[in-house]
Write a protein that holds these residues in place. Structure first.
Motif, PDB file in Angstrom:
ATOM      1  N   ALA A   1     -41.757 -11.544  16.529  1.00 33.41           N
ATOM      2  CA  ALA A   1     -41.253 -11.186  17.855  1.00 33.41           C
ATOM      3  C   ALA A   1     -40.617  -9.805  17.851  1.00 33.41           C
ATOM      4  O   ALA A   1     -39.918  -9.431  16.908  1.00 33.41           O
ATOM      5  N   TYR A   2     -40.858  -9.069  18.937  1.00 32.77           N
ATOM      6  CA  TYR A   2     -40.202  -7.782  19.180  1.00 32.77           C
ATOM      7  C   TYR A   2     -39.553  -7.847  20.567  1.00 32.77           C
ATOM      8  O   TYR A   2     -40.143  -8.355  21.512  1.00 32.77           O
ATOM      9  N   MET A   3     -38.333  -7.318  20.689  1.00 30.20           N
ATOM     10  CA  MET A   3     -37.614  -7.400  21.959  1.00 30.20           C
ATOM     11  C   MET A   3     -36.932  -6.077  22.289  1.00 30.20           C
ATOM     12  O   MET A   3     -36.592  -5.287  21.416  1.00 30.20           O
ATOM     13  N   TYR A   4     -36.733  -5.877  23.588  1.00 25.82           N
ATOM     14  CA  TYR A   4     -36.139  -4.645  24.105  1.00 25.82           C
ATOM     15  C   TYR A   4     -34.651  -4.621  23.792  1.00 25.82           C
ATOM     16  O   TYR A   4     -33.940  -5.603  23.991  1.00 25.82           O
ATOM     17  N   MET A   5     -34.186  -3.465  23.341  1.00 28.00           N
ATOM     18  CA  MET A   5     -32.778  -3.259  23.032  1.00 28.00           C
ATOM     19  C   MET A   5     -32.108  -2.477  24.157  1.00 28.00           C
ATOM     20  O   MET A   5     -32.463  -1.317  24.409  1.00 28.00           O
ATOM     21  N   ASP A   6     -31.147  -3.105  24.836  1.00 26.40           N
ATOM     22  CA  ASP A   6     -30.519  -2.482  25.991  1.00 26.40           C
ATOM     23  C   ASP A   6     -29.799  -1.180  25.663  1.00 26.40           C
ATOM     24  O   ASP A   6     -29.709  -0.283  26.499  1.00 26.40           O
ATOM     25  N   LYS A   7     -29.267  -1.065  24.446  1.00 28.98           N
ATOM     26  CA  LYS A   7     -28.452   0.099  24.119  1.00 28.98           C
ATOM     27  C   LYS A   7     -29.270   1.306  23.684  1.00 28.98           C
ATOM     28  O   LYS A   7     -28.796   2.442  23.768  1.00 28.98           O
ATOM     29  N   THR A   8     -30.492   1.079  23.200  1.00 27.67           N
ATOM     30  CA  THR A   8     -31.298   2.198  22.711  1.00 27.67           C
ATOM     31  C   THR A   8     -32.628   2.349  23.429  1.00 27.67           C
ATOM     32  O   THR A   8     -33.276   3.384  23.308  1.00 27.67           O
ATOM     33  N   GLY A   9     -33.043   1.315  24.141  1.00 31.74           N
ATOM     34  CA  GLY A   9     -34.347   1.364  24.796  1.00 31.74           C
ATOM     35  C   GLY A   9     -35.513   1.173  23.843  1.00 31.74           C
ATOM     36  O   GLY A   9     -36.675   1.287  24.257  1.00 31.74           O
ATOM     37  N   ASP A  10     -35.244   0.873  22.584  1.00 31.62           N
ATOM     38  CA  ASP A  10     -36.300   0.604  21.610  1.00 31.62           C
ATOM     39  C   ASP A  10     -36.693  -0.871  21.660  1.00 31.62           C
ATOM     40  O   ASP A  10     -35.976  -1.706  22.204  1.00 31.62           O
ATOM     41  N   PHE A  11     -37.827  -1.183  21.055  1.00 31.27           N
ATOM     42  CA  PHE A  11     -38.189  -2.569  20.778  1.00 31.27           C
ATOM     43  C   PHE A  11     -37.946  -2.811  19.298  1.00 31.27           C
ATOM     44  O   PHE A  11     -38.351  -1.995  18.457  1.00 31.27           O
ATOM     45  N   ALA A  12     -37.266  -3.898  18.986  1.00 30.57           N
ATOM     46  CA  ALA A  12     -36.934  -4.189  17.595  1.00 30.57           C
ATOM     47  C   ALA A  12     -37.249  -5.638  17.287  1.00 30.57           C
ATOM     48  O   ALA A  12     -37.213  -6.509  18.162  1.00 30.57           O
ATOM     49  N   SER A  13     -37.547  -5.896  16.022  1.00 30.11           N
ATOM     50  CA  SER A  13     -37.660  -7.262  15.540  1.00 30.11           C
ATOM     51  C   SER A  13     -36.372  -7.594  14.804  1.00 30.11           C
ATOM     52  O   SER A  13     -35.393  -6.841  14.864  1.00 30.11           O
TER      53      SER A  13
ATOM     54  N   TYR B   1     -35.227 -12.096  10.475  1.00 27.45           N
ATOM     55  CA  TYR B   1     -35.887 -13.390  10.339  1.00 27.45           C
ATOM     56  C   TYR B   1     -37.376 -13.189  10.063  1.00 27.45           C
ATOM     57  O   TYR B   1     -37.984 -13.968   9.320  1.00 27.45           O
ATOM     58  N   TYR B   2     -37.953 -12.157  10.643  1.00 24.47           N
ATOM     59  CA  TYR B   2     -39.390 -11.931  10.572  1.00 24.47           C
ATOM     60  C   TYR B   2     -39.791 -10.991   9.442  1.00 24.47           C
ATOM     61  O   TYR B   2     -40.875 -11.133   8.877  1.00 24.47           O
ATOM     62  N   MET B   3     -38.948 -10.021   9.129  1.00 25.28           N
ATOM     63  CA  MET B   3     -39.312  -8.997   8.140  1.00 25.28           C
ATOM     64  C   MET B   3     -38.064  -8.210   7.745  1.00 25.28           C
ATOM     65  O   MET B   3     -37.036  -8.260   8.434  1.00 25.28           O
ATOM     66  N   LYS B   4     -38.155  -7.477   6.652  1.00 24.15           N
ATOM     67  CA  LYS B   4     -37.033  -6.652   6.216  1.00 24.15           C
ATOM     68  C   LYS B   4     -36.998  -5.323   6.956  1.00 24.15           C
ATOM     69  O   LYS B   4     -35.928  -4.774   7.223  1.00 24.15           O
ATOM     70  N   GLN B   5     -38.160  -4.785   7.254  1.00 24.22           N
ATOM     71  CA  GLN B   5     -38.234  -3.532   7.994  1.00 24.22           C
ATOM     72  C   GLN B   5     -39.501  -3.517   8.833  1.00 24.22           C
ATOM     73  O   GLN B   5     -40.447  -4.253   8.569  1.00 24.22           O
ATOM     74  N   HIS B   6     -39.473  -2.676   9.867  1.00 24.18           N
ATOM     75  CA  HIS B   6     -40.615  -2.613  10.769  1.00 24.18           C
ATOM     76  C   HIS B   6     -41.854  -2.061  10.057  1.00 24.18           C
ATOM     77  O   HIS B   6     -41.732  -1.224   9.152  1.00 24.18           O
ATOM     78  N   PRO B   7     -43.030  -2.493  10.477  1.00 29.69           N
ATOM     79  CA  PRO B   7     -44.248  -1.895   9.913  1.00 29.69           C
ATOM     80  C   PRO B   7     -44.359  -0.434  10.328  1.00 29.69           C
ATOM     81  O   PRO B   7     -43.722   0.018  11.292  1.00 29.69           O
ATOM     82  N   GLU B   8     -45.194   0.289   9.629  1.00 24.96           N
ATOM     83  CA  GLU B   8     -45.315   1.735   9.856  1.00 24.96           C
ATOM     84  C   GLU B   8     -45.720   2.052  11.288  1.00 24.96           C
ATOM     85  O   GLU B   8     -45.216   2.998  11.886  1.00 24.96           O
ATOM     86  N   TRP B   9     -46.627   1.255  11.863  1.00 21.94           N
ATOM     87  CA  TRP B   9     -47.090   1.550  13.222  1.00 21.94           C
ATOM     88  C   TRP B   9     -45.937   1.471  14.217  1.00 21.94           C
ATOM     89  O   TRP B   9     -45.862   2.292  15.142  1.00 21.94           O
ATOM     90  N   ALA B  10     -45.048   0.484  14.045  1.00 21.91           N
ATOM     91  CA  ALA B  10     -43.926   0.332  14.962  1.00 21.91           C
ATOM     92  C   ALA B  10     -42.928   1.476  14.798  1.00 21.91           C
ATOM     93  O   ALA B  10     -42.411   2.016  15.783  1.00 21.91           O
TER      94      ALA B  10
END
Length: 556
Positions: free
Chosen positions: A183-195, A198-207
């Motif tokens: 899952a990826y969700m919108y972050m109100d404070k930065t406007g980014d999408f983050a996971s 629970y799902y991974m240690k760090q975002h994949p390169e494409w993200a």
């Protein structure tokens, strides 16, 4: 002897001919080739089916109209549980289960042990990746007690299928992703999408590469203006019917900026109301399709993409579904979906894609508008109601604080305190229910004893409320407001959560030319039917709590 040889020769010749015929014919399709390469599940947060029907003649050709014309569309589909809120509705879509089984009984509820409020997807064991995380932020599906269609798909394919979800709300993404999706969700404070971790240690390169471009910043200083000619909005409610909330205005054009004059958290939060959050969500979904190679799985198995579009809910809360802003937002979302389908057609080929579109709940009109239609409609202050209930119970039984906690429509009584004062549980419950039923705005009240004994039977609303009540998590009382009433305060906007048709009736559309028969279907259907229908088409096991039916009338 001659007869035997002749018969044998005939058999050999026939077999030879059959083999030649088999080799000459085109190869029969394999099981995998008959499956969708990509299943796309779209959930429009807070979209009543009434709006789809009311504005359908104004849709463009490639979005919602494409689904209406080329897919199966149910006019009588419902979120068939009695507490119609975001988390419960999203849980229903791919579990096929009701709250009494799947355990998501609200966006927030009272923990039965601590008696403190908990959030549906909070989990302090995990944090957002690269983002500030509060203890109550949604980071995992730990509170979801069952699995999802995506989990079954990954199980059936040895985890080779990919399940990716994205949403403007954490609960929208997490509850679609299930236990084994991402899952990826919108972050109100930065406007980014983050996971989350629970799902991974760090975002994949494409993200990481996509987020570095900061697409959310391009809307600073932009305005949301009416898409259609002014005459198209003639039937909408007057713009000054509701006073705007503090810091908002209630008409188009609607500007996006921050009080500081710079791009900051205030600006990113403001993007939730209006079309730009949905555009960002679909843009990130495109990046996920390409980054994860969805629909082109090298293992030859189907992938699943879940997209929850959150902005319509924010718009309807603020201005009501009868407003010009809500009307225009749906038209803009329609055009965004058309662009997204065009993209999928080029990337994957729509002949290989199965699309489902639904909503997590509908919406009532604002009380101010309902009153212009001569309806009895009000906002009901829940805190005042609970204070009055507690005072009544104290006067009747001589014991203070028998109302221990509440997250309406659920109310928790202090059974231990009642027992210490030699009060019977049923007596306290019944006294509370009788008091609530006497209050203006309350039409029904159910007790724990009634639910546990199976006494809540008969009417359609009773069925919906029974499905919404979870024995381990729900309150000792559940209340139902009158139609067009809801729990809330203030002087503008509206909310949802009731068992009435304006909150339960949502769009349910399925499009996929190789699997689905197009048409307008008037049969009763439920959102919980989506998961078993997809399980049938994907040839996987239905999710563990699924109670829906396969929508066989739509299948080729």
């Amino acid at each position: 002897m001659t007869k035997t040889l002749s018969l044998r020769a005939i058999v050999i010749a026939a077999a030879s001919l059959a083999l030649q015929t088999v080799h000459a014919a085109p190869a029969a399709p394999t099981a995998a080739s008959t499956l969708p390469k990509l299943v796309v599940v779209l959930v429009v947060d807070g979209l009543p089916n009434e709006q789809v029907q009311r504005y359908r003649d104004q849709f463009g050709q490639g979005g919602l109209r494409r689904m209406l014309d080329q897919g199966a569309s149910f006019s009588n589909a419902h979120q068939a549980h009695g507490v119609t809120v975001t988390a419960i509705g999203h849980s229903a879509v791919l579990t096929g289960a009701y709250p009494y089984v799947h355990g998501i009984i609200g966006n927030n509820w009272i923990d039965p042990v601590t008696k403190k409020s908990v959030y549906c997807t909070e989990d302090t064991n995990y944090t957002y990746i690269g983002e500030e995380t509060q203890p109550s932020d949604g980071t995992s599906p730990a509170r979801l007690k069952v699995n999802t269609l995506g989990d079954e798909l990954r199980y059936a394919t040895g985890s080779r299928s990919k399940v990716i979800t994205v949403s403007g709300k954490d609960r929208g993404a997490i509850l679609l992703a299930g236990k084994t999706g991402t899952a990826y969700m919108y972050m109100d404070k930065t406007g980014d999408f983050a996971s989350s971790t629970y799902y991974m240690k760090q975002h994949p390169e494409w993200a990481t590469k996509y987020l570095a471009t900061k697409p959310q910043d391009r809307y600073y200083g932009k305005t949301w203006s009416a898409l259609l000619p002014e005459a198209a909005y003639a039937a909408d409610a007057p713009e000054d019917l509701n006073a705007p909330k503090a810091g908002q205005h209630n008409r188009l054009p609607y500007a996006y900026y921050s009080e500081s004059g710079a791009i900051d958290a205030g600006y990113y939060a403001s993007l939730r109301v209006g079309p730009y959050l949905d555009q960002l969500t679909l843009d990130f979904a495109r990046a996920a399709v390409e980054g994860e190679n969805l629909g082109r799985n090298p293992a030859g198995v189907p992938d699943l993409l879940g997209v929850s579009l959150s902005a319509h809910d924010y718009v309807n809360h603020a201005f009501g579904p009868e407003s010009k802003l809500s009307h225009d937002h749906l038209q803009r979302l329609d055009r965004m979906l058309a662009e997204f389908f065009t993209y999928l057609d080029k990337r994957v080929g729509m002949d290989n894609v199965l699309v489902v579109l639904t909503a997590d709940h509908g919406f009532p009109n604002t009380p101010e508008f309902s009153k212009t239609q001569h309806y009895d409609a009000e906002r009901l202050d829940g805190n005042q109601l609970m204070a009055a209930l507690d005072k009544h119970l104290e006067a009747k039984f001589g014991v203070a604080k028998l109302v221990q906690a509440w997250s309406l429509p659920n109310i928790h009584l202090d059974y231990k305190l009642a027992e210490q004062n030699k009060l019977k549980r049923e007596d306290v419950e019944n006294a509370a229910a009788r008091f609530l039923l006497a209050q203006n705005g309350i039409v029904d009240a159910f007790t724990r004893t009634q639910f546990e004994s199976g006494a809540v039977q008969g009417t359609h609303i009773n069925t919906l409320m029974r499905r919404a009540w979870n024995r381990e998590l729900s309150g000792d009382l559940m209340v139902v407001t009158k139609p067009y009433w809801y729990f809330g305060t203030g002087t503008s906007g509206t909310s949802h959560g009731s068992p009435y048709a304006y909150d339960t009736n949502v769009p349910l559309m399925i499009m996929g030319k190789r699997w689905i028969k197009p048409g307008d279907y008037g049969q009763y259907a439920e959102v919980v039917d989506i998961a078993p229908t997809l399980a049938h088409l994907l040839r996987v096991r239905p999710p563990s709590g699924s109670e829906g039916r396969v929508l066989t009338e739509t299948l080729r």
